[in-house]
Scaffold this motif. Structure first.
Motif, mmCIF file in Angstrom:
data_model
loop_
_atom_site.group_PDB
_atom_site.id
_atom_site.type_symbol
_atom_site.label_atom_id
_atom_site.label_comp_id
_atom_site.label_asym_id
_atom_site.label_seq_id
_atom_site.Cartn_x
_atom_site.Cartn_y
_atom_site.Cartn_z
ATOM 1 N N LYS A 1 -20.961 -41.670 -32.666
ATOM 2 C CA LYS A 1 -19.919 -42.678 -32.453
ATOM 3 C C LYS A 1 -18.763 -42.031 -31.712
ATOM 4 O O LYS A 1 -18.778 -40.835 -31.444
ATOM 5 N N MET A 2 -17.769 -42.840 -31.380
ATOM 6 C CA MET A 2 -16.581 -42.292 -30.734
ATOM 7 C C MET A 2 -15.531 -41.926 -31.771
ATOM 8 O O MET A 2 -15.257 -42.685 -32.697
ATOM 9 N N GLY B 1 -16.158 -52.829 -35.839
ATOM 10 C CA GLY B 1 -17.446 -53.207 -36.411
ATOM 11 C C GLY B 1 -18.448 -52.087 -36.537
ATOM 12 O O GLY B 1 -19.659 -52.323 -36.465
ATOM 13 N N GLU B 2 -18.001 -50.853 -36.726
ATOM 14 C CA GLU B 2 -18.929 -49.722 -36.796
ATOM 15 C C GLU B 2 -19.529 -49.543 -38.182
ATOM 16 O O GLU B 2 -20.584 -48.926 -38.329
ATOM 17 N N LYS C 1 -25.389 -48.845 -36.509
ATOM 18 C CA LYS C 1 -25.772 -47.755 -35.618
ATOM 19 C C LYS C 1 -25.728 -48.167 -34.155
ATOM 20 O O LYS C 1 -25.226 -47.416 -33.296
ATOM 21 N N ASP C 2 -26.241 -49.338 -33.844
ATOM 22 C CA ASP C 2 -26.270 -49.789 -32.447
ATOM 23 C C ASP C 2 -24.854 -49.988 -31.914
ATOM 24 O O ASP C 2 -24.581 -49.687 -30.741
ATOM 25 N N HIS D 1 -20.463 -48.190 -28.290
ATOM 26 C CA HIS D 1 -19.101 -47.706 -28.044
ATOM 27 C C HIS D 1 -19.102 -46.366 -27.316
ATOM 28 O O HIS D 1 -18.263 -46.125 -26.438
ATOM 29 N N VAL D 2 -20.040 -45.512 -27.677
ATOM 30 C CA VAL D 2 -20.117 -44.206 -27.000
ATOM 31 C C VAL D 2 -20.491 -44.408 -25.532
ATOM 32 O O VAL D 2 -19.889 -43.813 -24.627
ATOM 33 N N GLU D 3 -21.474 -45.246 -25.296
ATOM 34 C CA GLU D 3 -21.944 -45.463 -23.932
ATOM 35 C C GLU D 3 -20.867 -46.084 -23.049
ATOM 36 O O GLU D 3 -20.765 -45.777 -21.853
#
Length: 473
Positions: free
Chosen positions: A193-194, A317-318, A405-406, A411-413
């Protein structure tokens, strides 16, 4: 000893007398006239001493220790000493607590609390000796139960014990919460994650690292509580009115404190200067500050949980917090983060009352601080609120958290923050330009790097792999 029947017809009273005059006391009451006057005078919080069983136990332990010391010094007969100690044992076990009816906030620096204990113990002891309640010529609240003592050494000593007892329960739930957070750290160890600083994208991390950090942040708090409790173990018992030990025989203070250590199981010790100790609230201030430090950490944790679960579709929403109740009377389907919100409010209470404790501690004059009841009330209440709120947060929230997870991967992408990982490979200027273009166009960082042919697909895949980005963590 046998306990004489203490059953009285309803509405029966007995007449007791004190400095002010006479009053009728309910015949069924184990307390006496001074306790009743205090109940009539102080109706402030609606919470009596019995609201905190730890304080009743602390008072009983001090009285039992004093009785032992007085008996050894020849100041109490065998039958009186035995009756007092049996009565105190009943209180320590949890009996008769409903008879401690004085409001926790009271004038008199705790005198009403001390007399409540003296009268209850005297009447329990009288019945054990075969007498009627109120027959104080056989066992007197002041002459016998309070012998060699003053409120000014009894009350703060009992309060210190009570706070230490309350701290032990608090430590248990802190450990439970820490372990639950650590377990989530392991469960989420592989979810990239970020990370964020100043509410902006920073660099990648794992959700597991985030929760492991929450756990680590709480790992030292029990040690801090232990340190604060060590200060509370230094007592002024035996100093009587102002620390000079008036009306207490030679050797009584050390003997009473040794007996108190044996009864309580705590490493209590006699303060080196009893006059100073009688007026000093420093240990209470330190303990309050320790609770405030804990509250700040818990509030920050709750803030983060609310942010990480925000949305759930239009926020971060993580993570998903357990749904424990409907969230709105007007918006169907809304579920609010009510458990972290309640934890926040407890934390604010603790932070605010730390200032109350500070002001009360500063308000002492000369050889005594008359504001001790306010200090004790807030410290015990804060321990209770924190214990219940932490258990709530752990059991109703932390243990049931699940990860999106998605959403974390998305967010990272989409984040511009991953450009930081490219700086060693394409240089700061190129990375800055790429970041600016990404912000302006909405394109991804990796896509723009490929367009400018700054790195190959293979190089990008290697640099932006979770293993590479987290290798220094």
């Amino acid at each position: 000893m046998t306990i004489k029947s203490a059953t009285e017809p309803p509405n029966q009273t007995r007449i007791e007398q004190d400095l002010i005059g006479e009053q009728a006391v309910p015949a069924s009451a184990w307390y006496g006239i001074q306790t009743q006057r205090a109940q009539q005078n102080f109706d402030i919080t609606g919470l009596p001493i019995s609201h905190f069983p730890e304080l009743v136990r602390g008072l009983a332990m001090v009285k039992a220790a004093a009785a032992r010391a007085n008996h050894q010094l020849g100041l109490l007969t065998d039958d009186k000493a035995e009756a007092i100690q049996q009565a105190c044992s009943d209180l320590i076990r949890g009996d008769y607590h409903e008879q401690f009816i004085v409001d926790l906030i009271q004038g008199g620096a705790g005198t009403s609390s001390n007399m409540n204990a003296n009268e209850v113990i005297a009447n329990i002891g009288l019945v054990k000796m075969g007498y009627e309640k109120g027959e104080y010529r056989h066992l007197h609240p002041n002459n016998d139960i309070n012998r060699s003592q003053s409120t000014n050494d009894v009350y703060p000593t009992a309060a210190r014990l009570a706070i230490i007892f309350a701290a032990q329960s608090l430590k248990t739930v802190i450990s439970d919460l820490q372990h639950s957070l650590a377990a989530k750290g392991q469960e989420f160890a592989d979810i990239l994650k970020m990370g964020r600083t100043q509410m902006q994208d920073a660099v990648p991390m794992t959700l597991g690292q985030e929760f492991a950090a929450f756990s680590a942040d709480l790992s030292v708090e029990n040690g801090r509580l232990d340190e604060a409790c060590q200060q509370l173990c230094e007592v002024n018992l035996g100093g009587t009115a102002i620390g000079t030990g008036i009306n207490a025989p030679n050797g009584y203070a050390h003997l009473a404190v040794n007996e108190l250590a044996d009864i309580s199981g705590l490493p209590v010790s006699l303060a080196p200067n009893l006059i100073a100790a009688s007026a000093d609230m420093g240990a209470f201030v330190t303990f309050s500050s320790t609770l405030k430090r804990l509250a700040i950490k818990l509030s920050k944790l709750s803030n983060d949980l609310r942010l990480l679960s925000s949305g759930p579709r239009t926020g971060l929403g993580e993570i998903n917090l357990p749904a424990v109740q409907p969230g709105s009377s007007i918006m169907p389907g809304k579920v609010n983060p009510v458990i972290p919100e309640a934890m926040n409010q407890t934390a604010f209470q603790v932070m605010g009352t730390d200032m109350t404790v500070t002001l009360a501690a500063e308000a002492g004059q000369l050889q005594l601080n008359a504001m001790e009841p306010l200090i004790i009330f807030n410290l015990l209440n804060n321990c209770r609120m924190l214990e219940k709120s932490i258990r709530m947060l752990d059991e109703l929230c932390i243990r049931g958290i699940t990860a999106n997870k998605d959403r974390c991967a998305q967010h990272v992408e989409q984040s511009i923050g991953i450009v930081t990982a490219l700086v060693p490979h394409i240089g700061y200027d190129n990375a800055s330009r790429i970041a600016g273009r990404a912000l302006l166009t909405g394109q991804g960082v990796a896509e723009l790097v490929k367009q400018e042919q700054l790195l190959t697909d293979e190089q990008l895949a290697e640099i932006l792999s979770p293993k590479a980005m987290l290798q220094s963590a």
